[in-house]
Motif scaffolding. Sequence first.
Motif, PDB file in Angstrom:
ATOM      1  N   LYS A 238       0.856  -1.275   0.059  1.00 29.39           N
ATOM      2  CA  LYS A 238       0.016  -0.045   0.051  1.00 29.39           C
ATOM      3  C   LYS A 238       0.680   1.207  -0.270  1.00 29.39           C
ATOM      4  O   LYS A 238       0.514   2.195  -0.608  1.00 29.39           O
ATOM      5  CB  LYS A 238      -0.921  -0.031   1.273  1.00 29.39           C
ATOM      6  N   ALA A 239       1.911   1.088   0.833  1.00 23.59           N
ATOM      7  CA  ALA A 239       2.907   2.324   0.659  1.00 23.59           C
ATOM      8  C   ALA A 239       3.829   2.408  -0.476  1.00 23.59           C
ATOM      9  O   ALA A 239       4.703   3.161  -0.435  1.00 23.59           O
ATOM     10  CB  ALA A 239       3.652   2.186   1.960  1.00 23.59           C
ATOM     11  N   GLY A 240       3.646   1.344  -1.238  1.00 26.83           N
ATOM     12  CA  GLY A 240       4.259   1.405  -2.610  1.00 26.83           C
ATOM     13  C   GLY A 240       5.599   0.790  -2.459  1.00 26.83           C
ATOM     14  O   GLY A 240       6.370   0.849  -3.553  1.00 26.83           O
ATOM     15  N   LYS A 241       6.031   0.304  -1.392  1.00 21.51           N
ATOM     16  CA  LYS A 241       7.310  -0.323  -1.283  1.00 21.51           C
ATOM     17  C   LYS A 241       7.733  -1.587  -1.831  1.00 21.51           C
ATOM     18  O   LYS A 241       8.902  -1.794  -2.360  1.00 21.51           O
ATOM     19  CB  LYS A 241       7.769  -0.302   0.297  1.00 21.51           C
ATOM     20  N   ALA A 242       6.654  -2.482  -1.689  1.00 16.87           N
ATOM     21  CA  ALA A 242       6.958  -3.754  -2.223  1.00 16.87           C
ATOM     22  C   ALA A 242       7.065  -4.050  -3.607  1.00 16.87           C
ATOM     23  O   ALA A 242       7.624  -4.804  -4.225  1.00 16.87           O
ATOM     24  CB  ALA A 242       5.870  -4.761  -1.745  1.00 16.87           C
TER      25      ALA A 242
ATOM     26  N   LEU B  91       3.895   6.095  -9.947  1.00 18.81           N
ATOM     27  CA  LEU B  91       3.728   7.345 -10.789  1.00 18.81           C
ATOM     28  C   LEU B  91       4.942   7.665 -11.527  1.00 18.81           C
ATOM     29  O   LEU B  91       6.024   7.419 -10.635  1.00 18.81           O
ATOM     30  CB  LEU B  91       3.459   8.425 -10.045  1.00 18.81           C
ATOM     31  N   LYS B  92       4.908   8.198 -12.642  1.00 15.46           N
ATOM     32  CA  LYS B  92       6.285   8.488 -13.315  1.00 15.46           C
ATOM     33  C   LYS B  92       6.092  10.159 -13.136  1.00 15.46           C
ATOM     34  O   LYS B  92       4.974  10.710 -13.419  1.00 15.46           O
ATOM     35  CB  LYS B  92       6.342   8.292 -14.687  1.00 15.46           C
ATOM     36  N   LEU B  93       7.038  10.767 -12.404  1.00 10.36           N
ATOM     37  CA  LEU B  93       7.158  12.136 -12.154  1.00 10.36           C
ATOM     38  C   LEU B  93       8.049  13.062 -13.179  1.00 10.36           C
ATOM     39  O   LEU B  93       9.232  12.261 -13.236  1.00 10.36           O
ATOM     40  CB  LEU B  93       7.164  12.515 -10.631  1.00 10.36           C
ATOM     41  N   ILE B  94       7.965  14.170 -13.412  1.00 15.26           N
ATOM     42  CA  ILE B  94       8.946  14.976 -13.911  1.00 15.26           C
ATOM     43  C   ILE B  94       8.947  16.187 -12.718  1.00 15.26           C
ATOM     44  O   ILE B  94       8.022  16.754 -12.617  1.00 15.26           O
ATOM     45  CB  ILE B  94       8.728  15.752 -15.349  1.00 15.26           C
ATOM     46  N   VAL B  95      10.185  16.423 -12.348  1.00 13.59           N
ATOM     47  CA  VAL B  95      10.233  17.315 -11.396  1.00 13.59           C
ATOM     48  C   VAL B  95      11.480  18.417 -11.718  1.00 13.59           C
ATOM     49  O   VAL B  95      12.233  18.010 -12.530  1.00 13.59           O
ATOM     50  CB  VAL B  95      10.649  16.812  -9.897  1.00 13.59           C
ATOM     51  N   ARG B  96      11.186  19.692 -11.395  1.00 11.73           N
ATOM     52  CA  ARG B  96      12.307  20.413 -11.605  1.00 11.73           C
ATOM     53  C   ARG B  96      12.857  20.775 -10.378  1.00 11.73           C
ATOM     54  O   ARG B  96      12.477  20.986  -9.196  1.00 11.73           O
ATOM     55  CB  ARG B  96      11.507  21.798 -12.367  1.00 11.73           C
ATOM     56  N   LEU B  97      14.341  21.159 -10.541  1.00  6.25           N
ATOM     57  CA  LEU B  97      15.188  21.540  -9.513  1.00  6.25           C
ATOM     58  C   LEU B  97      16.228  22.542  -9.784  1.00  6.25           C
ATOM     59  O   LEU B  97      17.021  22.167 -10.665  1.00  6.25           O
ATOM     60  CB  LEU B  97      15.945  20.345  -8.499  1.00  6.25           C
TER      61      LEU B  97
ATOM     62  N   ALA C 242       0.882   6.095  -6.033  1.00  9.28           N
ATOM     63  CA  ALA C 242      -0.466   6.158  -6.880  1.00  9.28           C
ATOM     64  C   ALA C 242      -1.614   5.767  -6.154  1.00  9.28           C
ATOM     65  O   ALA C 242      -2.668   6.304  -6.262  1.00  9.28           O
ATOM     66  CB  ALA C 242      -0.382   5.535  -7.892  1.00  9.28           C
ATOM     67  N   LEU C 243      -1.401   5.087  -4.945  1.00  6.24           N
ATOM     68  CA  LEU C 243      -2.737   4.742  -4.211  1.00  6.24           C
ATOM     69  C   LEU C 243      -2.929   6.076  -3.223  1.00  6.24           C
ATOM     70  O   LEU C 243      -4.111   5.985  -2.704  1.00  6.24           O
ATOM     71  CB  LEU C 243      -2.430   3.448  -3.271  1.00  6.24           C
ATOM     72  N   HIS C 244      -2.251   6.836  -3.116  1.00  4.09           N
ATOM     73  CA  HIS C 244      -2.383   8.016  -1.981  1.00  4.09           C
ATOM     74  C   HIS C 244      -2.590   9.377  -2.696  1.00  4.09           C
ATOM     75  O   HIS C 244      -3.137  10.148  -2.181  1.00  4.09           O
ATOM     76  CB  HIS C 244      -1.387   7.948  -1.114  1.00  4.09           C
ATOM     77  N   TYR C 245      -2.050   9.500  -4.053  1.00 12.45           N
ATOM     78  CA  TYR C 245      -1.914  10.824  -4.864  1.00 12.45           C
ATOM     79  C   TYR C 245      -2.491  10.745  -6.131  1.00 12.45           C
ATOM     80  O   TYR C 245      -2.056   9.766  -6.725  1.00 12.45           O
ATOM     81  CB  TYR C 245      -0.784  11.510  -4.930  1.00 12.45           C
ATOM     82  N   LYS C 246      -3.478  11.660  -6.527  1.00 14.85           N
ATOM     83  CA  LYS C 246      -3.698  11.638  -7.807  1.00 14.85           C
ATOM     84  C   LYS C 246      -2.672  12.219  -8.728  1.00 14.85           C
ATOM     85  O   LYS C 246      -2.299  13.382  -8.285  1.00 14.85           O
ATOM     86  CB  LYS C 246      -5.282  12.388  -8.215  1.00 14.85           C
TER      87      LYS C 246
ATOM     88  N   ASP D  91      -3.046   6.141   9.611  1.00 17.07           N
ATOM     89  CA  ASP D  91      -4.100   5.324   8.872  1.00 17.07           C
ATOM     90  C   ASP D  91      -3.552   4.438   7.828  1.00 17.07           C
ATOM     91  O   ASP D  91      -4.626   3.851   7.151  1.00 17.07           O
ATOM     92  CB  ASP D  91      -5.227   6.281   8.532  1.00 17.07           C
ATOM     93  N   GLY D  92      -2.390   4.038   7.684  1.00 16.73           N
ATOM     94  CA  GLY D  92      -1.916   3.604   6.669  1.00 16.73           C
ATOM     95  C   GLY D  92      -1.531   4.068   5.593  1.00 16.73           C
ATOM     96  O   GLY D  92      -1.467   3.370   4.456  1.00 16.73           O
ATOM     97  N   GLY D  93      -1.836   5.406   5.343  1.00 17.15           N
ATOM     98  CA  GLY D  93      -1.851   6.036   4.183  1.00 17.15           C
ATOM     99  C   GLY D  93      -0.267   6.600   3.879  1.00 17.15           C
ATOM    100  O   GLY D  93       0.826   6.001   4.509  1.00 17.15           O
ATOM    101  N   LEU D  94      -0.034   7.747   3.111  1.00 22.29           N
ATOM    102  CA  LEU D  94       1.395   8.211   2.914  1.00 22.29           C
ATOM    103  C   LEU D  94       1.127   9.719   2.910  1.00 22.29           C
ATOM    104  O   LEU D  94       0.214  10.344   2.079  1.00 22.29           O
ATOM    105  CB  LEU D  94       1.774   7.778   1.619  1.00 22.29           C
ATOM    106  N   ALA D  95       2.178  10.327   3.397  1.00 25.95           N
ATOM    107  CA  ALA D  95       2.163  11.947   3.276  1.00 25.95           C
ATOM    108  C   ALA D  95       3.492  12.233   2.898  1.00 25.95           C
ATOM    109  O   ALA D  95       4.500  11.828   3.245  1.00 25.95           O
ATOM    110  CB  ALA D  95       2.193  12.602   4.841  1.00 25.95           C
ATOM    111  N   ILE D  96       3.597  12.951   1.456  1.00 29.30           N
ATOM    112  CA  ILE D  96       4.734  13.521   0.765  1.00 29.30           C
ATOM    113  C   ILE D  96       5.560  14.751   1.854  1.00 29.30           C
ATOM    114  O   ILE D  96       4.660  15.399   2.322  1.00 29.30           O
ATOM    115  CB  ILE D  96       4.440  13.909  -0.286  1.00 29.30           C
ATOM    116  N   VAL D  97       6.906  14.463   2.047  1.00 26.08           N
ATOM    117  CA  VAL D  97       7.406  15.537   2.756  1.00 26.08           C
ATOM    118  C   VAL D  97       7.739  16.753   1.848  1.00 26.08           C
ATOM    119  O   VAL D  97       7.965  16.882   0.541  1.00 26.08           O
ATOM    120  CB  VAL D  97       9.126  15.026   3.069  1.00 26.08           C
ATOM    121  N   THR D  98       7.466  17.989   2.526  1.00 26.38           N
ATOM    122  CA  THR D  98       7.468  19.134   1.864  1.00 26.38           C
ATOM    123  C   THR D  98       8.013  20.227   2.729  1.00 26.38           C
ATOM    124  O   THR D  98       8.432  19.989   3.943  1.00 26.38           O
ATOM    125  CB  THR D  98       6.183  19.589   1.320  1.00 26.38           C
TER     126      THR D  98
END
Length: 665
Positions: free
Chosen positions: A518-522, A588-594, A606-610, A646-653
């Motif tokens: 669920k956390a996408g790790k497996a 999810l495939k992400l394109i990020v800018r740094l 993907a189970l936690h963020y659209k 609750d078994g979800g996931l929160a992105i660090v910001t």
Amino acid sequence: MSQPKKFYITTPIYYANAELHIGHAFTTLAADTATRFQKAMGRETWFLTGSDEHGQKVEQAAKAKGITPIQHTDQLVEKFKSLWTALDIRYDDFIRTTEERHRKTVQYVLTTLHEKGDIYSATYTGWYCTPCERFWTEKEVPEKVCPDCKRPVEELEEKNYFFKMSKYQRTLIDYINAHPDFIRPENRKNEVLGFLAKPLQDLCISRPKKRLSWGIEVPFDPEYVTYVWVDALTNYISAIGYPSDMERFNKTWPASCHLVGKDILTTHAVYWSTMLFALGLPLPEIIFAHGWWVISGGKMSKSVGNVVNPLDLVGKYGIDAFRFFLFREMAFGSDAAFSEDAFVIRYNADLANDFGNLSQRTLSMLLKRRDGVFHKGTATLPQSREIADLAAAVKKDYIASMENFLFHEALKRTWELISRLNKFVDEAAPWKLAKEEKWAELDQVFYIVGEGIRFCAYLVQPFMPHTAPKFLEQIGLPTNFVPLKNLEWGQLPDGTKCKEATPIFPRLDTPRIETLKKAGKAEIQPPKEGAAHANLPAPSSKPSPLSPPALAPSAADGIINYDEFMKTHLCVAVVESAEKIPETDKLLKLIVRLGEETRQLVAGIALHYKPEDLIGKQVVMVKNLKPAKIRGVESHGMILAAGTPDGGLAIVTTDRPSSPGIRVK
Ligand code: MSP
């Protein structure tokens, strides 16, 4: 042609004051694996392990139980031996320091060094800590409490015996420089040379009986017993007949390798080597100091309650999966973190999916399409030569790695062949060949994969002695292995008929894995380098002229310093685009800018963020992570996220908007 010398390998002898854990099991399994490999190469081997039974801690542990020290060590030695049986460790000899054969050798060594003038007596004054069994200098105890255990120390004047270790300092430095492979790995050798750059103190090698009676008596002074390290180190020669059976001794000594943990490298590389110089004996060929298994970055300890019992894991997952995990996960020489999650992830990825499934899916098709028979035919498929060449190169590299105790490298290379074979099945699509009735090509595909399974069974055999024969059995071969050096590609006999394809490593679907999934790790592959964890420095030992160096691991273990942390480049990034990776639930495939740069990365969220909710989001990412391919998609970095209750996931910001590319520290 002269026979190569017997391969003589040793483990440390384990303290008989507490039960053993995964760390101890690891060293002993490493010696067992190296021995099985050398045997497979056709070499004569001798594998020694044992128990270190003297000293104050043992005496105290026995007292606490209300039994004699020997009753106490007898009980523990039984436990040690049954653990080794449970792990299928095939040692040749088990030496106990309480045995008569050992006592005689220790006393002979002391007498020899004393007569030679390398042992002298001296009186000194120091501050003694009884529970820690060590002296401190005036400067070290300004508060008159032990710097280690914080209990009061008492001033003692005492006569003791000293070994002239300083006399051999130069000889040892020259020896190490002339034999660059003697101490391994390289960084540990440099640590020893660093230690030797300072003047070496003589070693206090006795304890007055009035303070400690549980030890081997000093032969020239019955008021004293021998210091436990002189006693313990001598096991490596007492067990092979020194000096009572020199013929046997000379056939076995010098040891091919002393395997030790990094915390006891100084005692081996410095105390033991100088003792051997004094005795006029050759030094072991290799002293290999491996790293530590740590739990959540910290040391395993009974008082913290985080000790991993090897038998629990073996009971749950089987001996071979346990053995495989230890050697694939840890880069031998570096530290590695143990967690059951990492275990299950690696099991599913490498054993169930890669190797197990290669065999199972191929044999099921072979049974269905060709009655289970491998036909050699003639090789016309373009991959046929390429895979044969790869197998030969893998074997060569595997042998070189195993000879050098680089177990993780040997397994990593073996899995390159397994991956190639899996890819080959996908490319060749045997199900299609069968549909099109291209029988000659289909036979070739089956033959190549069958041969690959046979080949890999040989390579994994020292690590997985129980399951490797099962792979041979499944493809229809006898379960005895010919010597590894005779292993060539193409020896699978034409007409071999396979057996039923039952899964050798059934996939683990534990509730815990469900949570991880669920956390996408497996979904994500295990860390292939096995070295994603800090390689912690070995505890430093500061010898005092009054007492041997403190051997307790430093409190710094498991903690990284600022420089080590700064090796991880974290930075702020902004998500520019996000899309689901087809045929996956979580990726999810992400394109990020740094800053000026954009990066593509794969995130198991993907189970936690659209995807659309992520656009413009500020995230924190690891910038300098080695690129990886996840489900065929390149990933150049990793965003950070935390699990929620609750078994979800929160992105660090970041707390307030920051600028893309800015370093997080
Ligand atoms: N009795 C001495 C060795 C004398 S050898 C002449 C001794 N015994 S011990 O039981 O404390 O430890 C034996 C070995 O276990 C050491 O090599 C040590 O590094 C290893 N390990 C103990 N904990 C460990 C981990 N957590 N991980 C890996 N190995 C570790 O020292």
